[in-house]
Write a protein that holds these residues in place. Structure first.
Motif, short mmCIF file in Angstrom:
data_model
loop_
_atom_site.label_atom_id
_atom_site.label_comp_id
_atom_site.label_asym_id
_atom_site.label_seq_id
_atom_site.Cartn_x
_atom_site.Cartn_y
_atom_site.Cartn_z
N ALA A 48 0.83 -1.20 0.00
CA ALA A 48 0.00 0.00 0.00
C ALA A 48 0.86 1.25 0.00
N GLY A 49 1.94 1.22 0.80
CA GLY A 49 2.80 2.38 0.86
C GLY A 49 3.47 2.68 -0.47
N GLY A 50 3.86 1.63 -1.19
CA GLY A 50 4.51 1.82 -2.48
C GLY A 50 3.57 2.40 -3.52
N LEU A 51 2.28 2.19 -3.34
CA LEU A 51 1.28 2.76 -4.26
C LEU A 51 0.83 4.15 -3.84
N GLY A 52 1.35 4.62 -2.75
CA GLY A 52 1.02 5.97 -2.32
C GLY A 52 -0.13 6.06 -1.34
N PHE A 53 -0.63 4.91 -0.89
CA PHE A 53 -1.71 4.97 0.10
C PHE A 53 -1.11 5.22 1.48
N PRO A 54 -1.64 6.15 2.23
CA PRO A 54 -1.00 6.53 3.48
C PRO A 54 -1.13 5.50 4.58
#
Length: 280
Positions: free
Chosen positions: A50-56
């Motif tokens: 999720a972090g790599g996709l930009g989700f906080p």
């Protein structure tokens, strides 16, 4: 299932420029169409990658309360419309414009009667000095033959060879309100008609008749009959009409000096505007 209902109608947007300063990230906006939509609820998207996709990964509100704004209305008074010549405010801002030949002040019609007269009196004097023409608007409550006759009698001081008034007001789609019809003063539409007639036929052609269709106008605030038209036109009121085939058109071209009893040589809009054009 609960989460699926909550996300019904959600949208996902990719933001950012793909740089270190502005990396790509996804923005998820929950849909109001969800059956369990709750403006007080929060939503978080997390998990592996999720972090790599930009989700906080942290909970975000579905809805934010905005504050500090106004409800779409701007206070307008006579002083704001008139302005000051030395400061070049109000309609005196046209001092920085080389050529002004049509002046519209639709918000003036919303002012109290005394203030409205004061604004239009000063505007008429100003635009005459600029060899231009003033389009006077009527209040929204002036929506019948009798109320138009009363308005004209009460505002007889506004008569001028360099001004014209049109009846009734128009209804146009309001893009900020789902294109619902909104009553507006006619001056903007009429100014466009003047400009179109000037460009296609010349300033000497009356901006009236079957070819003078009112673009973007969906309805008129009052439907005039031929007899009612015949009662207003000799008073110097230009009537807007609805005819089969031709739809909504302008059916008059008199100045406010154009009442039959005044017998003015500047009775008609194209005659007066032609003279102003030649002078300029």
């Amino acid at each position: 299932d609960a989460e699926r209902a909550l996300l019904a109608g959600a949208s996902v947007r990719l933001l950012g420029r793909g740089t270190a300063a502005s990396p790509y990230h996804f923005l998820v906006q929950a849909g109001r169409g969800g059956t369990t939509y709750d403006p007080a609820a929060t939503i978080a998207i997390s998990g592996a990658g999720a972090g790599g996709l930009g989700f906080p990964g942290t909970a975000s509100a579905q809805q934010y309360v905005l504050s500090g704004g106004i409800d779409g209305t701007v206070p307008v008074n006579a002083a704001a419309l008139t302005g000051n010549l030395a400061a070049k405010t109000g309609f005196y801002a046209f001092e920085d414009v080389d050529l002004v030949n049509i002046l519209c002040l639709p918000r003036a019609a919303d002012l109290p009667t005394t203030d409205m007269r004061a604004v239009y009196d000063e505007a008429s004097t100003y635009i005459a000095g600029r060899r231009g023409f003033l389009l006077v608007d009527i209040p929204e409550l002036t929506d019948s033959l009798e109320s138009m006759q009363t308005w004209l009698a009460q505002n007889d001081s506004l008569r001028s060879r360099d001004a014209a008034v049109y009846f009734p007001r128009t209804f146009v789609p309001d893009p900020v309100n789902g294109n619902r019809l909104k009553s507006i003063a006619a001056s903007g539409t009429i100014a466009g008609l003047y400009a179109r007639t000037d460009a296609t036929r010349g300033v000497w052609k009356a901006p009236a008749g079957t070819e003078a269709n009112l673009q973007n106008v969906q309805a008129l605030a009052y439907t005039l009959t031929d007899l009612q038209n015949g009662a207003l036109n000799p008073l110097g009121v230009n009537c807007l009409r609805t005819f089969p085939v031709y739809s909504h058109i302008c059916w008059g071209a008199r100045t406010l000096d154009g009442a039959d009893q005044l017998a003015s040589e500047w009775k008609y809009v194209p005659i007066r505007r032609l003279a102003l054009f030649i002078e300029e």
